[in-house]
Motif scaffolding. Sequence first.
Motif, mmCIF file in Angstrom:
data_model
loop_
_atom_site.group_PDB
_atom_site.id
_atom_site.type_symbol
_atom_site.label_atom_id
_atom_site.label_comp_id
_atom_site.label_asym_id
_atom_site.label_seq_id
_atom_site.Cartn_x
_atom_site.Cartn_y
_atom_site.Cartn_z
ATOM 1 N N UNK A 89 -2.907 -4.109 16.148
ATOM 2 C CA UNK A 89 -3.276 -2.793 15.665
ATOM 3 C C UNK A 89 -3.652 -2.878 14.185
ATOM 4 N N UNK A 90 -4.721 -2.186 13.813
ATOM 5 C CA UNK A 90 -5.205 -2.174 12.440
ATOM 6 C C UNK A 90 -5.186 -0.734 11.953
ATOM 7 N N UNK A 91 -4.680 -0.544 10.734
ATOM 8 C CA UNK A 91 -4.635 0.796 10.147
ATOM 9 C C UNK A 91 -5.976 1.104 9.470
ATOM 10 N N UNK A 92 -6.551 2.244 9.805
ATOM 11 C CA UNK A 92 -7.805 2.689 9.209
ATOM 12 C C UNK A 92 -7.492 3.807 8.226
ATOM 13 N N UNK A 93 -7.972 3.683 6.999
ATOM 14 C CA UNK A 93 -7.739 4.704 5.975
ATOM 15 C C UNK A 93 -8.623 5.924 6.248
ATOM 16 N N UNK A 96 -9.663 11.324 9.664
ATOM 17 C CA UNK A 96 -8.260 11.154 9.271
ATOM 18 C C UNK A 96 -7.841 9.693 9.411
ATOM 19 N N UNK A 97 -6.808 9.329 8.690
ATOM 20 C CA UNK A 97 -6.236 7.992 8.815
ATOM 21 C C UNK A 97 -5.705 7.836 10.236
ATOM 22 N N UNK A 98 -5.909 6.650 10.798
ATOM 23 C CA UNK A 98 -5.454 6.393 12.163
ATOM 24 C C UNK A 98 -5.302 4.897 12.379
ATOM 25 N N UNK A 99 -4.753 4.509 13.507
ATOM 26 C CA UNK A 99 -4.672 3.086 13.834
ATOM 27 C C UNK A 99 -5.599 2.802 15.006
ATOM 28 N N UNK A 100 -5.998 1.569 15.100
ATOM 29 C CA UNK A 100 -6.954 1.181 16.130
ATOM 30 C C UNK A 100 -6.552 -0.173 16.673
ATOM 31 N N UNK A 101 -6.606 -0.344 17.977
ATOM 32 C CA UNK A 101 -6.298 -1.640 18.585
ATOM 33 C C UNK A 101 -7.542 -2.517 18.540
ATOM 34 N N UNK A 102 -7.337 -3.779 18.141
ATOM 35 C CA UNK A 102 -8.446 -4.724 18.088
ATOM 36 C C UNK A 102 -8.085 -5.981 18.852
#
Length: 160
Positions: A94-98, A120-126
């Motif tokens: 998981x990567x945090x997106x600002x 909005x800030x969120x997380x994304x699976x890579x």
Amino acid sequence: MSDTRVDVNVNFNDMNDRIRFEIRRTINALTLKLQRTVQEDMLTGQRLNVQSGRLRGSISSRVEEGKDWIEGTVGAGGALVPYAFVHEFGLTGSVEIKAHLRMIKQAFGKSITPTQVNVKAHSRKVNLRERRYMRDSLDLIAKIVPRNIDAAIERGLNGQ
């Protein structure tokens, strides 16, 4: 920053300055060959298609030496390319997106006047696979290192 190193340990003394010179010259050439292999063969389409050129431009090499060692180093990365490690070794997680602004030109499949929207800030699976641009280049060059070092020693012994 990811470093790939080729180290050769040889005992030097005052009697073999010519051998040391030849080995240093050979390590310089091998280090530059490794850098060129990474930049030209691996990062210009074979492994990664160039988009901005920052990763390719971040590849650097240097040769350092001490009293009884000579070391060639090729590295990638830095402040402008924090993704160098991810491309080399891959990433699953998981990567945090600002929070950021995004320009949208379509809504519900229809063209609209370009508008900036807040994301909005969120997380994304890579799940990025490893691309091994550094390690595979080292594997290619490592095959010729012993032969080249032996030839350098021969040149030093023969005074060529």
